[in-house]
Write a protein that holds these residues in place. Structure first.
Motif, PDB file in Angstrom:
ATOM      1  N   LYS A 794       0.974  -1.186  -0.041  1.00 44.38           N
ATOM      2  CA  LYS A 794      -0.024  -0.080   0.170  1.00 44.38           C
ATOM      3  C   LYS A 794       0.918   1.331   0.201  1.00 44.38           C
ATOM      4  N   PRO A 795       0.711   2.085  -0.889  1.00 43.37           N
ATOM      5  CA  PRO A 795       1.592   3.189  -1.150  1.00 43.37           C
ATOM      6  C   PRO A 795       1.635   4.261   0.131  1.00 43.37           C
ATOM      7  N   THR A 796       0.302   4.356   0.520  1.00 47.38           N
ATOM      8  CA  THR A 796       0.239   5.600   1.431  1.00 47.38           C
ATOM      9  C   THR A 796      -0.684   5.212   2.640  1.00 47.38           C
ATOM     10  N   PRO A 797      -0.273   4.477   3.298  1.00 48.28           N
ATOM     11  CA  PRO A 797      -1.033   4.260   4.746  1.00 48.28           C
ATOM     12  C   PRO A 797      -1.502   5.303   5.379  1.00 48.28           C
ATOM     13  N   ASP A 798      -2.554   4.961   6.133  1.00 47.92           N
ATOM     14  CA  ASP A 798      -3.090   6.077   6.824  1.00 47.92           C
ATOM     15  C   ASP A 798      -2.791   6.142   8.182  1.00 47.92           C
ATOM     16  N   TYR A 799      -1.507   6.857   8.405  1.00 50.74           N
ATOM     17  CA  TYR A 799      -1.034   6.766   9.774  1.00 50.74           C
ATOM     18  C   TYR A 799      -1.690   7.881  10.488  1.00 50.74           C
ATOM     19  N   GLN A 800      -2.204   8.873  10.044  1.00 50.74           N
ATOM     20  CA  GLN A 800      -2.997  10.021  10.710  1.00 50.74           C
ATOM     21  C   GLN A 800      -3.907   9.422  11.664  1.00 50.74           C
ATOM     22  N   SER A 801      -4.657   8.627  10.980  1.00 55.91           N
ATOM     23  CA  SER A 801      -6.030   8.097  11.632  1.00 55.91           C
ATOM     24  C   SER A 801      -5.414   7.266  12.834  1.00 55.91           C
ATOM     25  N   LEU A 802      -4.539   6.596  12.853  1.00 58.42           N
ATOM     26  CA  LEU A 802      -4.129   5.740  13.798  1.00 58.42           C
ATOM     27  C   LEU A 802      -3.541   6.466  15.047  1.00 58.42           C
ATOM     28  N   GLU A 803      -2.837   7.733  14.550  1.00 58.04           N
ATOM     29  CA  GLU A 803      -2.261   8.817  15.604  1.00 58.04           C
ATOM     30  C   GLU A 803      -3.574   9.367  16.344  1.00 58.04           C
ATOM     31  N   ALA A 804      -4.683   9.590  15.537  1.00 54.64           N
ATOM     32  CA  ALA A 804      -5.867  10.539  16.115  1.00 54.64           C
ATOM     33  C   ALA A 804      -6.428   9.487  17.238  1.00 54.64           C
ATOM     34  N   LYS A 805      -6.529   8.132  17.039  1.00 59.33           N
ATOM     35  CA  LYS A 805      -7.278   7.083  17.687  1.00 59.33           C
ATOM     36  C   LYS A 805      -6.376   6.992  18.886  1.00 59.33           C
ATOM     37  N   ALA A 806      -5.071   7.011  18.692  1.00 58.53           N
ATOM     38  CA  ALA A 806      -4.053   6.650  19.954  1.00 58.53           C
ATOM     39  C   ALA A 806      -4.337   8.029  20.804  1.00 58.53           C
ATOM     40  N   GLN A 807      -4.446   9.328  20.273  1.00 58.73           N
ATOM     41  CA  GLN A 807      -4.569  10.627  21.155  1.00 58.73           C
ATOM     42  C   GLN A 807      -5.938  10.558  21.760  1.00 58.73           C
ATOM     43  N   GLN A 808      -6.987   9.985  21.074  1.00 55.02           N
ATOM     44  CA  GLN A 808      -8.267  10.019  21.615  1.00 55.02           C
ATOM     45  C   GLN A 808      -8.468   9.160  22.902  1.00 55.02           C
ATOM     46  N   LEU A 809      -7.523   8.076  22.766  1.00 56.01           N
ATOM     47  CA  LEU A 809      -7.624   6.812  23.678  1.00 56.01           C
ATOM     48  C   LEU A 809      -6.916   7.178  24.848  1.00 56.01           C
ATOM     49  N   LYS A 810      -5.733   7.938  24.533  1.00 55.93           N
ATOM     50  CA  LYS A 810      -4.815   8.717  25.645  1.00 55.93           C
ATOM     51  C   LYS A 810      -5.769   9.578  26.540  1.00 55.93           C
ATOM     52  N   GLU A 811      -6.641  10.292  26.064  1.00 56.87           N
ATOM     53  CA  GLU A 811      -7.450  11.346  26.540  1.00 56.87           C
ATOM     54  C   GLU A 811      -8.468  10.805  27.442  1.00 56.87           C
ATOM     55  N   GLN A 812      -9.018   9.791  26.780  1.00 59.00           N
ATOM     56  CA  GLN A 812     -10.043   9.116  27.610  1.00 59.00           C
ATOM     57  C   GLN A 812      -9.514   8.170  28.709  1.00 59.00           C
ATOM     58  N   LEU A 813      -8.486   7.522  28.649  1.00 57.44           N
ATOM     59  CA  LEU A 813      -7.742   6.476  29.647  1.00 57.44           C
ATOM     60  C   LEU A 813      -7.070   7.430  30.855  1.00 57.44           C
ATOM     61  N   GLU A 814      -6.316   8.522  30.141  1.00 60.65           N
ATOM     62  CA  GLU A 814      -5.390   9.164  31.100  1.00 60.65           C
ATOM     63  C   GLU A 814      -4.062   8.236  31.098  1.00 60.65           C
ATOM     64  N   ARG A 815      -3.673   7.744  30.134  1.00 64.12           N
ATOM     65  CA  ARG A 815      -2.527   6.753  30.533  1.00 64.12           C
ATOM     66  C   ARG A 815      -1.675   6.812  29.204  1.00 64.12           C
ATOM     67  N   PRO A 816      -0.585   6.515  29.155  1.00 61.12           N
ATOM     68  CA  PRO A 816       0.218   6.331  27.877  1.00 61.12           C
ATOM     69  C   PRO A 816      -0.243   5.452  27.097  1.00 61.12           C
ATOM     70  N   VAL A 817      -0.362   6.107  25.759  1.00 62.85           N
ATOM     71  CA  VAL A 817      -0.820   5.438  24.482  1.00 62.85           C
ATOM     72  C   VAL A 817       0.182   5.655  23.435  1.00 62.85           C
ATOM     73  N   ILE A 818       0.844   4.447  22.924  1.00 64.37           N
ATOM     74  CA  ILE A 818       1.650   4.750  21.893  1.00 64.37           C
ATOM     75  C   ILE A 818       1.172   4.172  20.387  1.00 64.37           C
ATOM     76  N   PRO A 819       1.015   4.958  19.126  1.00 64.92           N
ATOM     77  CA  PRO A 819       0.608   4.521  18.076  1.00 64.92           C
ATOM     78  C   PRO A 819       1.739   3.749  17.547  1.00 64.92           C
ATOM     79  N   LEU A 820       1.639   2.415  16.819  1.00 62.02           N
ATOM     80  CA  LEU A 820       2.634   1.851  16.153  1.00 62.02           C
ATOM     81  C   LEU A 820       2.006   1.199  15.045  1.00 62.02           C
TER      82      LEU A 820
END
Length: 882
Positions: A794-820
């Motif tokens: 796949k030439p252009t993976p949607d990394y931004q979507s993964l990062e957005a979900k990680a940020q949303q989960l981090k705010e919800q859990l108040e715990r470190p969430v690392i997108p990988l």
């Protein structure tokens, strides 16, 4: 305001005061039964006084102006008036009323109402006051049942409740007529219903008792003679008299059967003549009056004649004449569908027959107790006519309350019943119903398929709901995106209202920010999950609804629509008895259960199998329950061989109870409601499915042990079946091998790996994270790896979507969430390698039904990951569509 309206409003107020959640609350039902008993007693008093006054006037006029003119003319006029009244206002009020009540209790659409009761009351007073030799007790049964039906219709609940109240009214009517409360209940069971599987007898008992007591207070229950009359002297029984009691039983059986045949033949003749009811009753009244006028003068006073017959004040020749005259006059009167009963005539005829047999014994042996024979004859002839031997025995005993009469009654009633059935089989009322085209299958009464099915078996458990804090714009958007036309409204998980397109159509120029609670229907009509489908259909029709929320307490567990019922009816017509929920051939049996308060908005099922991992699994369930305000249902299944009946097999439950008691203690520590149950079953998966259906489970937590291999299965036979058939959410847990118990595994700085690939199940898995991460006991926050595998092509993976979900989960859990983000050709290899290299303690996957089973041919990604990863695995599958 008329008395009818005042009473109706009072009745509604009474019910509103007594009703809590269920319209058929026991307190309300018993209060209604008391009211039915009081009204039946009042009706019996009015009937007695009316017949006595009118009959007295008739006799006085006959003595003054001549019986040959007054009696026929009085019978013609009063009988015609009664017939006209019934034809004009209520054709259902004809006859004694037993056939109408019996048909109504068998669920035939026979009208029973206040109008029927009033017309029956007036019509009976007219015909009995006019001199026709019928009784007033059967009409009181009809009147009591009609009054009960009217009360139920004013504040409608369900067909079964109405049927129960009609039975109570019938019992109260008979009890009010004779002051025999026990016989009133027995008559309903033995003759009117015979199948009481769906009847609560407490209401019939209360109504019968109340009717008898109030009737005794009002002095309306005497048998047209002093209440002490049946306290007859010299009641005795000896073995030497048995042959004469057998003779009495034989004679009563033969004559009673001939009496019934004569009645049925006369009814056929009357039907063939096809005269209007007013003409029929009037002509029969005139004929009866003419015959009585020709007979000796003591026949003119029905009340006095009955007293003399029962007390034995007449010579045997006059008793014989009275017996023959009453025999044919009663047939003549009853054949015209006259509003009068057979109870009184049957008892009088039986008493006369008993005195004749007693006189015969005295003639042969020089001994005998005529009064005993008279009472035994009452029961015997009553049995032969109505075919209710048990009721007859209790009935006459209650009238006399002398134990010496019990043995003679048992002998004569038993013999009479056998002989009568040999001469003419079947109850008189059954034959009369068949003549009207009504055939009652006693064994199948109440067993139609709509009564067999419950709301929980047909309802849709997946319900689209709206939150009470929605606005009009939110509701319009939800409706435009859905095919449904109505939505239940929830507040903190509790049903508080319902909104439909009809509610929206009533709104005019209302701003879009208008709160939902201002225009929704509050306190909607609901049905309990265990309610029969016939009750559901009744409520839909009664209130002109298209859907009904199904509740357990205040908790919404499903919704049922007219379409659901139509589909079931269509399946029935096609010979398909299945419902939308699968019906199992071998249901499981609950051997033990405990219940906690219903305080949660949902329910989690936790089947426990391994005592070593039970605590760990419970804490996982408790974490989810605390987050979502749910209860926990702990289940132990005891398997038995296929050839054994689950309900009749003895099992040892001590160890299972100890395990469930431990779960209850854990529930108290976490302040969570914990229900427990032990089921005996042939199949463990089926027992779990039974529990899901019966207890309205929202989510189930299952333990998977990959070490236990079963050929041909993916996760094992039980889990595979549940994945395929359980409609609720599934959380499958494979505990890590490093520690024996899951909480110890999490009792350190841990790393969670959450692979995502989009879709509702992955989203649902992340929604469970806030609760599950509360299992940590160390202050240091755990690390969560949010991983997504992308194809290397796949030439252009949607990394931004993964990062957005990680940020949303981090705010919800108040715990470190690392997108990988990871590029790999194999999803399985990538996740397994990452879990091992980073020493992840927990791997959590959101997968669909197809992801768990249909991918087995491609290696089954979730199963492969779970097998290769040595840490704890949590697999989440969302709800299935019905």
């Amino acid at each position: 305001m008329g008395p009818h309206l005042i009473f109706q409003r009072f009745y509604r107020w009474l019910k509103s005061r007594l009703r809590t959640v269920d319209a058929t609350d026991t307190r309300y039902a018993l209060a209604e039964a008391c009211l039915i008993g009081i009204l039946s007693a009042i009706a019996a008093l009015i009937l007695k006084q009316g017949v006595g006054w009118l009959g007295g006037k008739r006799v006085a006029l006959a003595n003054q102006f001549g019986a040959i003119w007054v009696l026929p003319l009085g019978g013609l006029i009063l009988g015609s008036m009664a017939g006209w009244l019934i034809e004009t206002l209520s054709p259902t009020a004809t006859g004694g009323g037993m056939t109408q009540v019996k048909a109504a209790l068998a669920r035939y659409p026979v009208p029973l109402s206040l109008r029927v009761a009033l017309v029956k009351l007036i019509g009976t007073i007219l015909v009995l006051g006019g001199g026709l030799t019928l009784g007033r007790r059967a009409p009181t049964v009809h009147i009591g049942a009609a009054l009960a039906a009217q009360l139920s219709s004013w504040v409608p609940t369900s067909p079964e409740h109405r049927r129960q109240m009609i039975a109570a009214g019938a019992a109260a009517g008979l009890a009010a007529g004779f002051t025999t409360p026990i016989a009133g209940v027995l008559f309903v069971i033995e003759e009117l219903m015979r199948d009481v599987s769906g009847l609560t007898l407490e209401t019939a008992i209360v109504a019968s008792f109340t009717g008898a007591v109030v009737s005794q207070i009002l002095q309306s229950s005497t048998f047209n003679f002093p209440s002490s009359l049946l306290d007859l002297p010299d009641i005795a029984f000896s073995a030497s008299e048995i042959p004469f009691y057998l003779l009495l039983g034989i004679l009563a059986g033969i004559l009673g059967a001939l009496f019934n045949r004569g009645l049925l033949l006369s009814v056929k003749i009357q039907k063939y003549l096809n005269l209007p009811l007013s003409w029929r009753i009037g002509l029969m009244g005139m004929a009866s009056g003419l015959i009585i006028a020709i007979l000796p003068p003591f026949f003119r006073d029905n009340t006095g004649l009955r007293i003399d017959l029962v007390q034995g004040e007449l010579e045997w020749s006059r008793i014989l004449l009275a017996f023959v005259a009453h025999f044919f006059l009663t047939i003549l009167a009853y054949s015209a569908n006259t509003p009068g009963g057979l109870f009184g005539p049957a008892l009088v005829l039986g008493s006369a027959l008993g005195y004749l047999v007693g006189d015969f014994e005295e003639l042969l042996t020089g001994t005998g107790t005529e009064t005993t024979y008279a009472l035994a004859g009452m029961g015997a002839f009553f049995t032969a006519v109505v075919r209710v031997p048990v009721t007859a025995i209790v009935f006459v005993f209650e009238l006399n309350t002398n134990f010496n009469i019990v043995l003679p009654l048992m002998v004569t009633c038993a013999v009479s019943y056998i002989v009568a059935e040999s001469v003419s089989k079947g109850s008189l009322y059954e034959h009369m119903l068949k003549a009207r085209g009504i055939y009652i299958n006693e064994g199948a009464t109440g067993q139609d398929f709509l009564s067999k099915l419950t709301a929980s078996e047909v309802m849709q458990s997946q319900v689209e709901t709206l939150s009470s804090d929605f606005t009009l714009d939110d509701v319009l958007q939800a409706m435009s995106a859905s095919s449904h036309r109505g939505f239940p409204v929830l507040a903190e998980g509790q049903l508080v209202g319902i909104v439909t397109q009809t509610d929206l159509a009533k709104l005019k120029k209302v701003p879009g920010y208008t709160p939902l609670w201002e225009f929704m229907t509050r306190k909607p009509i609901t049905v309990q999950a265990e309610a029969s489908l016939s009750d559901v259909l009744y409520l839909l029709n009664r209130y002109q609804l298209s859907r009904l929320p199904v509740t357990e307490g205040h908790k919404l567990v499903g919704i049922i629509t007219r379409t659901d019922i139509i589909r079931i009816e269509a399946n029935q017509l096609q010979g398909d008895d299945t419902t939308i929920n699968e019906v199992v051939p071998d249901p499981s049996y609950i051997a033990y259960q405990t219940r906690a308060p219903l305080v949660g908005v949902g329910r989690i099922l936790l089947p426990l199998t391994n005592i070593n991992t039970a605590t760990s699994l419970f804490k996982i369930s408790a974490a989810i329950a605390e987050q979502q305000n749910q209860e926990i249902e702990c289940l132990q299944v005891i398997k038995i061989p296929k050839h054994s009946d689950p309900a009749q097999t003895t099992v040892i439950t001590q160890q299972s109870r100890q395990l469930l008691q431990r779960a209850e203690r854990l529930g108290r520590q976490h302040q969570i409601s914990v229900h427990t149950q032990i089921r005996v079953a042939h199949d463990r998966a089926q027992a779990i499915l039974d529990t899901i259906r019966e207890r309205h489970i929202n989510l189930i937590v299952l333990e998977w042990n990959p070490d236990k291999k079963t050929p041909g299965s993916v996760f094992g036979p039980v889990i595979d079946i549940l994945i395929r058939r359980a409609t609720c959410e599934l959380v499958i847990v494979k505990l890590g091998k490093e520690k024996e118990a899951y909480p110890q595994t999490l009792d350190k700085d841990t790393t969670w790996l959450i692979p995502i690939a989009g879709g509702p199940n992955a989203k649902r898995a992340m929604e469970l994270l806030p609760g599950l991460t509360q299992l940590y006991t160390r202050p240091r926050s755990p690390i969560i790896w949010l991983c997504q595998v992308f194809s290397p092509h796949k030439p252009t993976p949607d990394y931004q979507s993964l990062e957005a979900k990680a940020q949303q989960l981090k705010e919800q859990l108040e715990r470190p969430v690392i997108p990988l983000p990871i590029r790999s050709q194999s999803v399985t290899d990538a996740i397994v390698h990452l879990a091992e290299s980073e020493s992840c303690d927990v791997v959590m996957l959101g997968v669909s039904k197809e992801g768990l089973l249909a991918q087995v041919m491609q290696g089954n990604i979730p199963k492969t990951i779970a097998q290769q990863v040595k840490s704890t695995m949590i697999l989440v599958r969302g709800k299935l569509d019905n």
